[in-house]
Motif scaffolding. Structure first.
Motif, mmCIF file in Angstrom:
data_model
loop_
_atom_site.group_PDB
_atom_site.id
_atom_site.type_symbol
_atom_site.label_atom_id
_atom_site.label_comp_id
_atom_site.label_asym_id
_atom_site.label_seq_id
_atom_site.Cartn_x
_atom_site.Cartn_y
_atom_site.Cartn_z
ATOM 1 N N GLY A 119 13.311 48.174 125.408
ATOM 2 C CA GLY A 119 13.716 47.072 126.263
ATOM 3 C C GLY A 119 14.672 46.094 125.600
ATOM 4 O O GLY A 119 15.212 45.207 126.268
ATOM 5 N N ARG A 120 14.880 46.252 124.282
ATOM 6 C CA ARG A 120 15.802 45.345 123.587
ATOM 7 C C ARG A 120 17.223 45.569 124.092
ATOM 8 O O ARG A 120 17.655 46.715 124.281
ATOM 9 C CB ARG A 120 15.740 45.592 122.092
ATOM 10 N N ARG A 121 17.946 44.484 124.304
ATOM 11 C CA ARG A 121 19.325 44.587 124.791
ATOM 12 C C ARG A 121 20.242 43.879 123.808
ATOM 13 O O ARG A 121 20.154 42.660 123.631
ATOM 14 C CB ARG A 121 19.437 43.954 126.177
ATOM 15 N N TYR A 122 21.106 44.640 123.175
ATOM 16 C CA TYR A 122 22.026 44.080 122.196
ATOM 17 C C TYR A 122 23.390 43.772 122.810
ATOM 18 O O TYR A 122 23.999 42.741 122.504
ATOM 19 C CB TYR A 122 22.219 45.044 121.026
ATOM 20 N N TYR A 123 23.883 44.666 123.595
ATOM 21 C CA TYR A 123 25.249 44.524 124.136
ATOM 22 C C TYR A 123 25.187 43.802 125.479
ATOM 23 O O TYR A 123 24.659 44.333 126.455
ATOM 24 C CB TYR A 123 25.900 45.899 124.278
ATOM 25 N N ARG A 124 25.727 42.580 125.498
ATOM 26 C CA ARG A 124 25.743 41.784 126.714
ATOM 27 C C ARG A 124 27.167 41.289 126.966
ATOM 28 O O ARG A 124 27.517 40.145 126.620
ATOM 29 C CB ARG A 124 24.779 40.612 126.574
ATOM 30 N N PRO A 125 28.008 42.159 127.505
ATOM 31 C CA PRO A 125 29.403 41.746 127.729
ATOM 32 C C PRO A 125 29.499 40.629 128.761
ATOM 33 O O PRO A 125 28.614 40.466 129.605
ATOM 34 C CB PRO A 125 30.064 43.036 128.246
ATOM 35 N N LYS A 126 30.556 39.851 128.661
ATOM 36 C CA LYS A 126 30.765 38.789 129.633
ATOM 37 C C LYS A 126 31.042 39.384 130.998
ATOM 38 O O LYS A 126 31.555 40.504 131.111
ATOM 39 C CB LYS A 126 31.946 37.912 129.175
#
Length: 431
Positions: free
Chosen positions: A421-428
């Protein structure tokens, strides 16, 4: 009386005769009192704490940090004129630990017999390594000496922390143009120490050019002025006329303060990168020009552009990395001076593109998790079963091939169980 003699020997105290005409102009024009000190008003202007401490002889250990020609040595001279303590001069360039031990021993003797402290001025204190700087500590701590250090380098990096914690750090700024102009005018008018007896006429554009050459450094300004006046042709009546062309011919090229291994190097590249990040092509071009004019290695600039393209633009415009890499190749292939054009091209492109650092931020977060959780095992369904034993152990079991099962791309976990569930990539949005 002993104090005055010491002051006269080292820094030519209040009773000294004017500097010899053979001395350089910068030395002859050095201020002898606070009223003559131009610039640094926030530090030593009337009523300022440091000036009051010096004038009332209540100075504690202090480190003067600033570029060349901003008044560090002059302030040391003023301290020598005002202190009742014995004043000793030591240069970290020419002196060594043995000489320092002699100074400290004499200071201890003076304090024990006469209750007189010693003000020790250490010029270029950053030239002492950290082990050598340790020699000052116990004597500063006991009050045997009041340390006055001068450095052009950032003391945060060049002076040991225990010494910093026992000293006041005073930051001297490059002199403003108004201060440099006042120094120039005084040198032209002063009949004893300057060129007042030479009947020098200098046009305003010529003065401005010399002030610009000084670039915040009074010593550089006065050195340049002395050379210009001495080289200028004399008029039939013996006067000297100096215009902008005379200055240009004498100086040839303006010199910019820039140390490719020192703090100014990092300050300017930082300003360049921040201008790119804030999408300001004008600011970025200015700092680029500053680096190029000062002789920075163009390959260094190009490398920073390649890093910036991925760190700050990323997938907002993947072509940015292509452009930056092409610029780096062009710099290698073309060389200066023409490679300046390639660097300007890349600079304005990178500054003008949308920004998204999601890839970089995601990497930093993933790195933190690897450090926090150690070597988490690869989930069995993501492992290749290349031997029968591995297959028997469950390697690859349950893996869903996305080309046969498109839903696997979102439903199948690709992280170790503790990080599910970890989310590293969070683009704008929109990237």
């Amino acid at each position: 009386m002993a104090r005055k003699q010491q002051s006269a020997d080292l820094f030519a105290g209040p009773e000294r005769k004017p500097a010899s005409s053979a001395a350089p102009l910068a030395e002859r024009m050095r201020p002898e009192a606070f009223d003559d000190f131009v610039g640094q008003d926030e530090i030593v202007g009337p009523g300022r704490p440091l000036r009051h401490a010096i004038e009332t002889d209540r100075l504690s250990s202090v480190i003067f940090w600033g570029p060349p020609g901003t008044g560090k040595t002059t302030l040391a001279r003023l301290i020598a004129r005002h202190t009742a303590a014995h004043f000793a001069l030591f240069s970290a360039v020419t002196g060594g630990i043995a000489e320092l031990r002699d100074i400290i021993k004499a200071a201890e003797h003076r304090l024990a017999l006469h209750q007189q402290k010693t003000v020790l001025f250490v010029d270029e204190i950053h030239r002492f390594n950290k082990a050598q700087q340790d020699a000052f500590l116990p004597h500063v701590e006991r009050g045997t000496i009041i340390l006055v250090g001068a450095t052009t380098e950032n003391p945060s990096f060049e002076v040991i922390a225990p010494l910093l914690s026992r000293s006041l750090v005073v930051v001297l700024q490059p002199l403003a143009e108004s201060a440099l102009k006042a120094i120039l005018e005084r040198a032209l008018r002063d009949p004893e120490r300057g060129f007042g007896h030479w009947a020098v006429t200098m046009t305003d554009p010529a003065k401005q050019r010399v002030v610009a050459y000084g670039n915040g450094d009074a010593r550089a300004l006065l050195t340049a002025l002395e050379f210009i006046v001495q080289q200028a042709p004399r008029q039939p009546d013996g006067s000297v006329y100096i215009d902008e062309h005379t200055v240009a011919a004498a100086l040839l090229k303006k010199s910019l303060r820039y140390d490719k291994t020192g703090e100014e190097h990092y300050n300017v590249i930082s300003a360049y990168i921040k201008s790119l990040r804030d999408s300001d092509p004008d600011g970025a071009l200015y700092w680029l020009a500053r680096m190029l004019e000062a002789g920075e290695d163009p390959k260094f600039i190009a490398r920073r552009m390649v890093i910036f393209a991925s760190e700050d633009i990323g997938n907002a415009d993947p072509s940015a990395l292509v452009v930056a890499t092409a610029v780096a190749q062009a710099v290698q292939f073309v060389g200066l001076p023409e490679a300046q054009i390639n660097l300007a091209h890349g600079t304005t492109y990178l500054a003008s593109r949308p920004k998204d650092n999601a890839s970089y931020v995601g990497l930093l977060e993933a790195l933190k998790d690897t450090q926090t959780h150690g070597n988490l095992g690869v989930p069995l369904h993501l492992r290749n079963a290349v031997t029968s034993l591995m297959k028997d152990l469950g390697y690859g079991q349950g893996y869903r091939y996305v080309h046969d099962d498109p839903a696997a791309a979102t439903e199948q976990s690709h992280l170790p169980d503790p990080l599910k569930g970890r989310r590293y990539y969070r683009p704008k949005p929109g990237k």
